[in-house]
Design a protein around this motif. Sequence first.
Motif, PDB file in Angstrom:
ATOM      1  N   ARG A 111       6.847   8.191  -2.837  1.00 59.28           N
ATOM      2  CA  ARG A 111       7.508   6.921  -3.146  1.00 59.28           C
ATOM      3  C   ARG A 111       7.586   5.823  -2.295  1.00 59.28           C
ATOM      4  O   ARG A 111       7.418   4.574  -2.588  1.00 59.28           O
ATOM      5  N   ALA A 112       7.030   6.057  -1.064  1.00 55.88           N
ATOM      6  CA  ALA A 112       7.048   4.902  -0.033  1.00 55.88           C
ATOM      7  C   ALA A 112       5.711   4.040  -0.351  1.00 55.88           C
ATOM      8  O   ALA A 112       5.498   2.939  -0.402  1.00 55.88           O
ATOM      9  N   MET A 113       4.822   4.964  -0.749  1.00 58.81           N
ATOM     10  CA  MET A 113       3.390   4.510  -1.317  1.00 58.81           C
ATOM     11  C   MET A 113       3.595   3.508  -2.497  1.00 58.81           C
ATOM     12  O   MET A 113       3.027   2.588  -2.586  1.00 58.81           O
ATOM     13  N   GLU A 114       4.456   3.984  -3.386  1.00 61.46           N
ATOM     14  CA  GLU A 114       4.479   3.280  -4.449  1.00 61.46           C
ATOM     15  C   GLU A 114       5.543   2.029  -4.263  1.00 61.46           C
ATOM     16  O   GLU A 114       4.882   1.043  -4.809  1.00 61.46           O
ATOM     17  N   ILE A 115       6.504   2.207  -3.603  1.00 57.57           N
ATOM     18  CA  ILE A 115       7.303   1.058  -3.623  1.00 57.57           C
ATOM     19  C   ILE A 115       6.446  -0.120  -2.708  1.00 57.57           C
ATOM     20  O   ILE A 115       6.709  -1.557  -3.103  1.00 57.57           O
ATOM     21  N   HIS A 116       5.884   0.286  -1.502  1.00 55.78           N
ATOM     22  CA  HIS A 116       5.090  -0.675  -0.710  1.00 55.78           C
ATOM     23  C   HIS A 116       3.658  -0.439  -1.133  1.00 55.78           C
ATOM     24  O   HIS A 116       2.684  -0.622   0.038  1.00 55.78           O
ATOM     25  N   ARG A 117       3.330  -0.410  -2.232  1.00 57.11           N
ATOM     26  CA  ARG A 117       1.738  -0.457  -2.780  1.00 57.11           C
ATOM     27  C   ARG A 117       1.072  -1.580  -1.945  1.00 57.11           C
ATOM     28  O   ARG A 117      -0.279  -1.205  -1.705  1.00 57.11           O
ATOM     29  N   ASN A 118       1.407  -2.789  -1.769  1.00 59.37           N
ATOM     30  CA  ASN A 118       0.886  -3.848  -1.012  1.00 59.37           C
ATOM     31  C   ASN A 118       0.603  -3.933   0.275  1.00 59.37           C
ATOM     32  O   ASN A 118       0.081  -4.811   0.843  1.00 59.37           O
ATOM     33  N   VAL A 119       1.381  -2.953   1.177  1.00 63.79           N
ATOM     34  CA  VAL A 119       1.542  -3.101   2.464  1.00 63.79           C
ATOM     35  C   VAL A 119       0.624  -2.027   3.076  1.00 63.79           C
ATOM     36  O   VAL A 119       0.834  -0.772   3.064  1.00 63.79           O
ATOM     37  N   SER A 120      -0.506  -2.390   3.547  1.00 65.89           N
ATOM     38  CA  SER A 120      -1.524  -1.654   4.139  1.00 65.89           C
ATOM     39  C   SER A 120      -1.186  -0.867   5.113  1.00 65.89           C
ATOM     40  O   SER A 120      -1.474   0.500   4.999  1.00 65.89           O
ATOM     41  N   ILE A 121      -0.180  -0.858   6.038  1.00 64.05           N
ATOM     42  CA  ILE A 121      -0.034   0.022   7.203  1.00 64.05           C
ATOM     43  C   ILE A 121       0.873   1.102   6.713  1.00 64.05           C
ATOM     44  O   ILE A 121       0.800   2.210   7.019  1.00 64.05           O
ATOM     45  N   VAL A 122       1.782   0.718   5.323  1.00 65.30           N
ATOM     46  CA  VAL A 122       2.253   1.885   4.711  1.00 65.30           C
ATOM     47  C   VAL A 122       1.585   3.040   4.228  1.00 65.30           C
ATOM     48  O   VAL A 122       1.602   4.374   4.561  1.00 65.30           O
ATOM     49  N   GLN A 123       0.495   2.174   3.478  1.00 65.90           N
ATOM     50  CA  GLN A 123      -0.654   3.293   2.825  1.00 65.90           C
ATOM     51  C   GLN A 123      -1.245   3.784   3.974  1.00 65.90           C
ATOM     52  O   GLN A 123      -1.568   5.007   3.792  1.00 65.90           O
ATOM     53  N   GLU A 124      -1.918   3.219   4.915  1.00 65.00           N
ATOM     54  CA  GLU A 124      -2.394   3.884   6.195  1.00 65.00           C
ATOM     55  C   GLU A 124      -1.771   5.218   6.621  1.00 65.00           C
ATOM     56  O   GLU A 124      -2.300   6.092   6.741  1.00 65.00           O
ATOM     57  N   ARG A 125      -0.428   4.944   7.035  1.00 64.96           N
ATOM     58  CA  ARG A 125       0.472   6.045   7.773  1.00 64.96           C
ATOM     59  C   ARG A 125       0.561   7.132   6.679  1.00 64.96           C
ATOM     60  O   ARG A 125       0.600   8.192   7.166  1.00 64.96           O
ATOM     61  N   ALA A 126       1.001   6.958   5.470  1.00 67.21           N
ATOM     62  CA  ALA A 126       1.113   7.900   4.357  1.00 67.21           C
ATOM     63  C   ALA A 126      -0.099   8.582   4.213  1.00 67.21           C
ATOM     64  O   ALA A 126      -0.083   9.929   4.174  1.00 67.21           O
ATOM     65  N   CYS A 127      -1.288   7.923   4.215  1.00 65.66           N
ATOM     66  CA  CYS A 127      -2.478   8.775   4.168  1.00 65.66           C
ATOM     67  C   CYS A 127      -2.914   9.617   5.260  1.00 65.66           C
ATOM     68  O   CYS A 127      -3.288  10.725   5.271  1.00 65.66           O
ATOM     69  N   ALA A 128      -2.571   9.230   6.609  1.00 68.54           N
ATOM     70  CA  ALA A 128      -2.680   9.804   7.944  1.00 68.54           C
ATOM     71  C   ALA A 128      -1.557  11.014   7.652  1.00 68.54           C
ATOM     72  O   ALA A 128      -2.103  12.199   8.326  1.00 68.54           O
ATOM     73  N   THR A 129      -0.533  10.861   7.305  1.00 70.67           N
ATOM     74  CA  THR A 129       0.422  12.143   7.311  1.00 70.67           C
ATOM     75  C   THR A 129       0.094  13.099   6.372  1.00 70.67           C
ATOM     76  O   THR A 129      -0.183  14.429   6.556  1.00 70.67           O
ATOM     77  N   MET A 130      -0.428  12.658   5.276  1.00 71.54           N
ATOM     78  CA  MET A 130      -0.934  13.914   4.149  1.00 71.54           C
ATOM     79  C   MET A 130      -2.333  14.408   4.697  1.00 71.54           C
ATOM     80  O   MET A 130      -2.339  15.684   4.698  1.00 71.54           O
ATOM     81  N   SER A 131      -2.957  13.833   5.623  1.00 68.69           N
ATOM     82  CA  SER A 131      -4.324  14.438   6.365  1.00 68.69           C
ATOM     83  C   SER A 131      -3.813  15.272   7.290  1.00 68.69           C
ATOM     84  O   SER A 131      -4.224  16.596   7.268  1.00 68.69           O
ATOM     85  N   ASN A 132      -2.634  15.040   8.079  1.00 70.13           N
ATOM     86  CA  ASN A 132      -2.157  15.996   8.912  1.00 70.13           C
ATOM     87  C   ASN A 132      -1.536  17.396   8.225  1.00 70.13           C
ATOM     88  O   ASN A 132      -1.666  18.535   8.695  1.00 70.13           O
TER      89      ASN A 132
END
Length: 143
Positions: free
Chosen positions: A28-49
């Motif tokens: 949901r955060a990735m969808e809402i903040h699609r254009n905010v790179s730091i949100v995308q970066e942290r979400a991907c890092a969390t999925m990686s973890n």
Amino acid sequence: CRALWSLSVAQEIKTIIVDELGIEALLRAMEIHRNVSIVQERACATMSNLASKNPVNCSKLVRAGCVDSIKVAMETHPFSANVQEKASLALHKIIEHGSSQNKDVVAAMRRADLYQVLESASLTYPDVCAERCQYVIERIYTL
């Protein structure tokens, strides 16, 4: 995303995050903040973890739609080295830890048609993405 990222390194917390709607919150955060790179970066890092050394979580991440969200992040932020790095790492861990016990992980990643974003990241950021991206490409298209 930052709070989930911080918590997601602990093995015992990973299951809690996944089972208590943490994946949905990330997506949901990735969808809402699609254009905010730091949100995308942290979400991907969390999925990686969450995927690291946890085949069950890998399957849950794939079923929830994380692979498609990671692809969108890579497409939306092609010039963010951090997004490309964390996204490629997440895809690497999902296929590395999830595919050995669940062929549906590979099939879902194949359906997501990741070749172009992986190849682009590999060429644009060879120092941080090339090895991971090539690993994912090999696993997707040769298994």
